[in-house]
Design a protein around this motif. Sequence first.
Motif, mmCIF file in Angstrom:
data_model
loop_
_atom_site.group_PDB
_atom_site.id
_atom_site.type_symbol
_atom_site.label_atom_id
_atom_site.label_comp_id
_atom_site.label_asym_id
_atom_site.label_seq_id
_atom_site.Cartn_x
_atom_site.Cartn_y
_atom_site.Cartn_z
ATOM 1 N N PRO A 289 -7.757 -2.684 4.695
ATOM 2 C CA PRO A 289 -8.608 -3.004 3.504
ATOM 3 C C PRO A 289 -7.906 -2.961 2.377
ATOM 4 O O PRO A 289 -8.070 -3.792 1.219
ATOM 5 C CB PRO A 289 -9.560 -1.898 3.747
ATOM 6 C CG PRO A 289 -9.455 -1.571 5.307
ATOM 7 C CD PRO A 289 -8.143 -1.959 5.606
ATOM 8 N N GLN A 290 -6.984 -1.810 2.084
ATOM 9 C CA GLN A 290 -6.374 -1.938 0.584
ATOM 10 C C GLN A 290 -5.384 -3.068 0.398
ATOM 11 O O GLN A 290 -5.174 -3.373 -0.631
ATOM 12 C CB GLN A 290 -5.802 -0.446 0.669
ATOM 13 C CG GLN A 290 -6.620 0.853 0.502
ATOM 14 C CD GLN A 290 -5.720 1.983 0.213
ATOM 15 O OE1 GLN A 290 -5.166 2.255 -0.885
ATOM 16 N NE2 GLN A 290 -5.836 3.001 1.222
ATOM 17 N N GLY A 291 -4.555 -3.447 1.618
ATOM 18 C CA GLY A 291 -3.668 -4.515 1.381
ATOM 19 C C GLY A 291 -4.565 -5.882 1.042
ATOM 20 O O GLY A 291 -3.791 -6.636 0.235
ATOM 21 N N GLN B 75 -0.879 6.992 1.561
ATOM 22 C CA GLN B 75 -2.288 6.599 2.036
ATOM 23 C C GLN B 75 -2.423 6.751 3.593
ATOM 24 O O GLN B 75 -3.104 7.426 4.350
ATOM 25 C CB GLN B 75 -2.524 5.065 1.880
ATOM 26 C CG GLN B 75 -2.707 4.799 0.298
ATOM 27 C CD GLN B 75 -3.996 5.622 -0.155
ATOM 28 O OE1 GLN B 75 -5.099 5.657 0.501
ATOM 29 N NE2 GLN B 75 -3.932 6.171 -1.327
ATOM 30 N N THR C 91 -5.573 4.082 11.482
ATOM 31 C CA THR C 91 -4.927 4.222 10.035
ATOM 32 C C THR C 91 -4.824 2.793 9.575
ATOM 33 O O THR C 91 -4.946 2.467 8.171
ATOM 34 C CB THR C 91 -3.782 4.978 10.032
ATOM 35 O OG1 THR C 91 -4.160 6.355 10.385
ATOM 36 C CG2 THR C 91 -3.290 4.918 8.803
ATOM 37 N N ARG D 55 -7.206 -6.052 -0.543
ATOM 38 C CA ARG D 55 -7.508 -6.061 -1.876
ATOM 39 C C ARG D 55 -6.359 -6.488 -2.847
ATOM 40 O O ARG D 55 -6.544 -7.302 -3.955
ATOM 41 C CB ARG D 55 -7.990 -4.721 -2.444
ATOM 42 C CG ARG D 55 -8.493 -4.523 -3.861
ATOM 43 C CD ARG D 55 -8.841 -3.212 -4.120
ATOM 44 N NE ARG D 55 -9.337 -3.106 -5.523
ATOM 45 C CZ ARG D 55 -8.513 -2.837 -6.669
ATOM 46 N NH1 ARG D 55 -7.316 -2.483 -6.249
ATOM 47 N NH2 ARG D 55 -9.241 -2.777 -7.625
ATOM 48 N N ILE D 56 -5.107 -6.330 -2.520
ATOM 49 C CA ILE D 56 -4.007 -6.824 -3.113
ATOM 50 C C ILE D 56 -3.624 -8.123 -2.986
ATOM 51 O O ILE D 56 -3.329 -8.831 -4.171
ATOM 52 C CB ILE D 56 -2.728 -5.759 -2.879
ATOM 53 C CG1 ILE D 56 -2.928 -4.266 -2.996
ATOM 54 C CG2 ILE D 56 -1.411 -6.393 -3.507
ATOM 55 C CD1 ILE D 56 -1.888 -3.462 -2.413
ATOM 56 N N ILE E 207 -7.615 1.974 6.807
ATOM 57 C CA ILE E 207 -7.083 2.570 5.598
ATOM 58 C C ILE E 207 -6.244 1.365 5.119
ATOM 59 O O ILE E 207 -6.192 1.092 3.871
ATOM 60 C CB ILE E 207 -6.407 3.893 5.981
ATOM 61 C CG1 ILE E 207 -7.335 4.874 6.481
ATOM 62 C CG2 ILE E 207 -5.717 4.242 4.716
ATOM 63 C CD1 ILE E 207 -8.544 5.306 5.631
ATOM 64 N N ILE E 208 -5.271 1.064 5.732
ATOM 65 C CA ILE E 208 -4.077 0.184 5.297
ATOM 66 C C ILE E 208 -4.550 -1.277 4.965
ATOM 67 O O ILE E 208 -4.416 -1.620 3.858
ATOM 68 C CB ILE E 208 -2.753 0.353 6.007
ATOM 69 C CG1 ILE E 208 -2.311 1.634 6.448
ATOM 70 C CG2 ILE E 208 -1.794 -0.654 5.308
ATOM 71 C CD1 ILE E 208 -1.964 2.561 5.110
ATOM 72 N N VAL F 194 0.805 -1.022 -0.016
ATOM 73 C CA VAL F 194 0.039 -0.046 -0.031
ATOM 74 C C VAL F 194 0.819 1.103 0.167
ATOM 75 O O VAL F 194 1.976 1.327 0.783
ATOM 76 C CB VAL F 194 -1.199 0.004 1.255
ATOM 77 C CG1 VAL F 194 -1.834 1.240 1.230
ATOM 78 C CG2 VAL F 194 -1.849 -1.147 1.419
ATOM 79 N N SER G 213 -6.586 -3.214 -13.799
ATOM 80 C CA SER G 213 -6.815 -2.131 -12.854
ATOM 81 C C SER G 213 -5.804 -1.360 -12.613
ATOM 82 O O SER G 213 -5.454 0.076 -12.201
ATOM 83 C CB SER G 213 -7.509 -2.428 -11.638
ATOM 84 O OG SER G 213 -6.594 -3.277 -10.866
ATOM 85 N N ARG G 214 -4.359 -1.799 -12.781
ATOM 86 C CA ARG G 214 -3.114 -0.948 -12.443
ATOM 87 C C ARG G 214 -2.878 -0.218 -13.704
ATOM 88 O O ARG G 214 -2.253 0.768 -13.393
ATOM 89 C CB ARG G 214 -2.029 -1.948 -12.001
ATOM 90 C CG ARG G 214 -2.182 -2.694 -10.915
ATOM 91 C CD ARG G 214 -1.022 -3.465 -10.218
ATOM 92 N NE ARG G 214 -0.941 -4.270 -9.328
ATOM 93 C CZ ARG G 214 -1.137 -5.567 -9.340
ATOM 94 N NH1 ARG G 214 -1.071 -6.117 -10.458
ATOM 95 N NH2 ARG G 214 -1.100 -6.393 -8.145
#
Length: 263
Positions: A181-183, A160, A174, A185-186, A178-179, A156, A262-263
């Motif tokens: 949920p995005q992690g 962010q 944070t 997804r990866i 924040i971190i 991430v 998506s990237r």
Amino acid sequence: MALQRKTRSRLYQATMYVVLIGIVAWVALITDWERLGKQFFDPQVAAELFPNIIVVALKNTVLFTLIAFVGGLVLGIIFALMKLSSVTLYRWFATAWIELFRGLPALLTIFATAFMVPIGLGIKVPGGPIGAGLLGLILVASAYMAEVIRAGIQAVPKGQAEAARSLGMSPMKTMFWIILPQGFRIIIPPLTNEFVLLLKDTSLLFIAGSTLMTKELTTFARDATTMNSNATPLVMAAILYLLVTIPLTRMVAWLERKMERSR
């Protein structure tokens, strides 16, 4: 010159096809198909496996996989955060845990939790032998998932976290809002791969022992093979494994392609 290279390439491919067809034809000619069908594809033996191979063996395999996956995921998150912690002791402990259970064979870990821990420490694991075996599987899964989750967190962008902190969010908020949920997804594709690996690793639970109603697919098929002196149950178990794992692996490939776009 280019034409010659193209011609040689086509000739090479044609030769490979001929060799492959020749090998397949040779195997087909020397195989005793009648004996093979009787030993591995006996309809009568296959019919006797139903419905227990579905309602007991396959159900237990999926259930044990889900339990090990959820338990491993929870521990994996904890140890991933510990390994990224600024506290040296936490990092050392997490690193030792991850290296230990990634380095030991899963079969040995299951054996330890099923027999060595109850005997040596006098601790009774809930769920009996299967519960103890699942504990070993959870420990192994947690080590692998911790590294996957750590990699996802570190992937991430740091901006962010900086943006969240500038809005007044605490480090804990944070990380969790924040971190992580995005992690996640990866790391969905590698986590799905871990699920598939766990599904197959449930076959190692045989070492802990099982009852008639707690057998997973491999143990069920092995016992049925011994009882019938016929390998058809093993083939049936293999087919059921593939019916579950192939869609999952295809989903992983689809997710990876989608994320790449998506990237």
